[in-house]
Design an enzyme around this catalytic site. Sequence first.
Site, PDB file in Angstrom:
ATOM      1  N   THR A   1       0.807  -1.218   0.000  1.00 19.82           N
ATOM      2  CA  THR A   1       0.000   0.000   0.000  1.00 19.82           C
ATOM      3  C   THR A   1       0.841   1.270   0.000  1.00 19.82           C
ATOM      4  O   THR A   1       0.410   2.287  -0.533  1.00 19.82           O
ATOM      5  CB  THR A   1      -0.958   0.017   1.211  1.00 19.82           C
ATOM      6  OG1 THR A   1      -0.206  -0.107   2.409  1.00 19.82           O
ATOM      7  CG2 THR A   1      -1.965  -1.117   1.104  1.00 19.82           C
ATOM      8  N   CYS A   2       2.010   1.238   0.586  1.00 18.81           N
ATOM      9  CA  CYS A   2       2.860   2.438   0.616  1.00 18.81           C
ATOM     10  C   CYS A   2       3.411   2.787  -0.768  1.00 18.81           C
ATOM     11  O   CYS A   2       3.790   3.929  -1.012  1.00 18.81           O
ATOM     12  CB  CYS A   2       4.031   2.247   1.580  1.00 18.81           C
ATOM     13  SG  CYS A   2       3.513   2.160   3.294  1.00 18.81           S
TER      14      CYS A   2
END
Length: 123
Positions: A72-73
């Site tokens: 997700t980052c």
Amino acid sequence: RYQGCSAHDRHIQFFWQIMRERFDEMERAKFLKFVWGRARLPVRAADFQTHFTINVLPTDGSPDSYMPIGHTCFFSVDLPRYTNLAIMHKRLLYAITHCEAIDADYGPENIQVAAEEDSDDDE
């Protein structure tokens, strides 16, 4: 964008076919949450801070026994080179439905699925 693969690779074509033809709107939103932590895309292209990337997930043995890993980052997914559309669909659907934590605390060596418990003969 692609890392370690290209748009012409069979598993990448499977991926886009699943996104277009097999996932409904809710499943695509779950996929976004899996790889980005958000369920919707920005309204304007200028609001994107990073581009979506598909990375190849290195595997020992059959790629079909591995799960995809969302980051997700980085708005990316590590995707094994699945051998067919049905396997990829099944693995992606499981990942977006059952993976609640954001980013894995484990490396790819801990993500392998037990082959004995998972039969794909029904598809």
